[in-house]
Design an enzyme around this catalytic site. Structure first.
Site, mmCIF file in Angstrom:
data_model
loop_
_atom_site.group_PDB
_atom_site.id
_atom_site.type_symbol
_atom_site.label_atom_id
_atom_site.label_comp_id
_atom_site.label_asym_id
_atom_site.label_seq_id
_atom_site.Cartn_x
_atom_site.Cartn_y
_atom_site.Cartn_z
ATOM 1 N NE ARG A 1 8.303 -0.206 10.063
ATOM 2 C CZ ARG A 1 7.062 -0.104 9.252
ATOM 3 N NH1 ARG A 1 7.008 0.582 8.238
ATOM 4 N NH2 ARG A 1 5.860 -0.453 9.741
ATOM 5 N NE ARG B 1 -2.586 -0.345 10.926
ATOM 6 C CZ ARG B 1 -1.662 0.247 10.405
ATOM 7 N NH1 ARG B 1 -1.893 1.165 9.762
ATOM 8 N NH2 ARG B 1 -0.691 -0.869 10.205
ATOM 9 C CE LYS C 1 -2.165 -0.811 4.022
ATOM 10 N NZ LYS C 1 -1.135 -2.020 4.408
ATOM 11 N NE ARG D 1 8.894 -2.276 5.728
ATOM 12 C CZ ARG D 1 7.429 -2.049 5.798
ATOM 13 N NH1 ARG D 1 6.807 -1.169 4.882
ATOM 14 N NH2 ARG D 1 6.953 -2.378 7.069
ATOM 15 N NE ARG E 1 3.479 -4.443 11.449
ATOM 16 C CZ ARG E 1 4.481 -4.252 10.526
ATOM 17 N NH1 ARG E 1 5.693 -4.848 10.449
ATOM 18 N NH2 ARG E 1 3.999 -3.401 9.402
HETATM 19 P P1 AMP Z 1 2.473 0.797 9.182
HETATM 20 O O1 AMP Z 1 3.528 1.556 8.692
HETATM 21 O O2 AMP Z 1 1.040 1.647 8.490
HETATM 22 O O3 AMP Z 1 2.508 -0.788 8.980
HETATM 23 O O4 AMP Z 1 2.136 1.223 10.635
HETATM 24 C C1 AMP Z 1 3.147 0.967 11.565
HETATM 25 C C2 AMP Z 1 2.443 0.731 13.049
HETATM 26 O O5 AMP Z 1 1.782 1.989 13.287
HETATM 27 C C3 AMP Z 1 1.169 -0.354 13.260
HETATM 28 O O6 AMP Z 1 1.745 -1.594 13.431
HETATM 29 C C4 AMP Z 1 0.659 0.420 14.359
HETATM 30 O O7 AMP Z 1 1.234 0.249 15.656
HETATM 31 C C5 AMP Z 1 0.822 2.256 13.993
HETATM 32 N N1 AMP Z 1 -0.642 2.556 13.235
HETATM 33 C C6 AMP Z 1 -0.400 2.903 12.168
HETATM 34 N N2 AMP Z 1 -1.590 3.434 11.621
HETATM 35 C C7 AMP Z 1 -2.372 3.102 12.744
HETATM 36 C C8 AMP Z 1 -3.750 3.403 12.926
HETATM 37 N N3 AMP Z 1 -4.560 3.845 11.911
HETATM 38 N N4 AMP Z 1 -4.157 2.962 13.931
HETATM 39 C C9 AMP Z 1 -3.578 2.313 15.024
HETATM 40 N N5 AMP Z 1 -2.374 2.345 14.976
HETATM 41 C C10 AMP Z 1 -1.782 2.644 13.823
#
Ligand code: AMP
Length: 218
Positions: free
Chosen positions: A160, A88, A13, A127, A171
């Site tokens: 990361r 989310r 995404k 990654r 996750r």
């Molecule tokens: P991502 O880079 O989108 O995979 O986000 C990394 C981490 O940030 C996720 O595993 C969550 O811990 C947190 N996170 C990102 N977006 C959200 C969201 N909309 N709601 C809650 N936690 C979020």
């Protein structure tokens, strides 16, 4: 263009959102990026979010809503947006609907990247991210020219914390339980479209353009 990208971590995404936001000149709103910036700057929100992020859990809705509030209000979103990683949860989807209703605008399309667990895990474990400029690489799919060095700024590439295998599994489980139900939320609104997230990035992008053309979004 006002769209939401749905799909598990590792669906591609973020990568597609970056390309699309440049091509269509709309904002790429990534809550993951916003939260990582908050963590890096040691802000109160960042300090609260870090523990959840490192464990692969979702940051509580009130914290996330606070951090996106500035991007979701005002005129910013009128120009168009690609929401990546938000909403989310059902609660986040509802607050987004309310905010957009207030502004008299609506989501035109929710793109669901249907992705197998195997592909998600392969992409996330491989990654690597530049510690300085945040550029993304992949040890097999998008290798940097020199090992562990960013092609763009020479910064060091790191993995990361939440891209380590155990956290990835967490996750994915959190995604299935809390985020996957949003597919039905957008299906009920009649705006859901599906893409094959297992395809290689360029192929998936071609599929996106076909969908946009058919929906007269491009
Ligand atoms: P991502 O880079 O989108 O995979 O986000 C990394 C981490 O940030 C996720 O595993 C969550 O811990 C947190 N996170 C990102 N977006 C959200 C969201 N909309 N709601 C809650 N936690 C979020």
């Amino acid at each position: 263009m006002r769209i939401v990208l749905l799909g598990p971590p590792g669906a591609g995404k973020g990568t597609q959102a970056e390309t699309l936001s440049k091509k269509y000149k709309v904002s790429h709103v990534s809550t993951g990026d916003m939260l990582r910036e908050a963590v890096a700057s040691n802000s109160p929100i960042g300090i609260e979010a870090k523990g959840y992020m490192d464990k692969g859990e979702l940051v509580p809705d009130d914290v996330v809503t606070k951090i996106v509030a500035s991007r979701l209000s005002g005129d910013g979103l009128r120009e168009g947006f690609i929401l990546d990683g938000f909403p989310r949860t059902e609660n986040q989807a509802k607050s987004l609907d309310e905010e957009l209703n207030k502004q008299g605008i609506r989501i035109e399309m929710a793109l669901y990247f249907r992705t197998s667990e195997e592909v998600s895990i392969f992409r996330l474990t491989g990654r690597r991210v530049c510690r300085v400029c945040g550029a993304n690489f992949h040890i097999k799919n998008i290798p940097p020219k020199s090992e562990n060095v960013c092609d763009y700024c020479g910064g060091k590439l790191i993995q990361r914390e939440d891209d380590k295998k155990g956290t990835i599994l967490k996750r994915l489980e959190v995604y299935k339980r809390q985020t996957r139900p949003l597919i039905d939320h957008y299906k009920a609104k009649g705006v859901l479209k599906e893409v094959n997230g297992d395809l290689e990035i360029k192929e998936a992008l071609k599929g996106l353009f076909v969908i946009f053309n058919e929906a007269h979004l491009a």
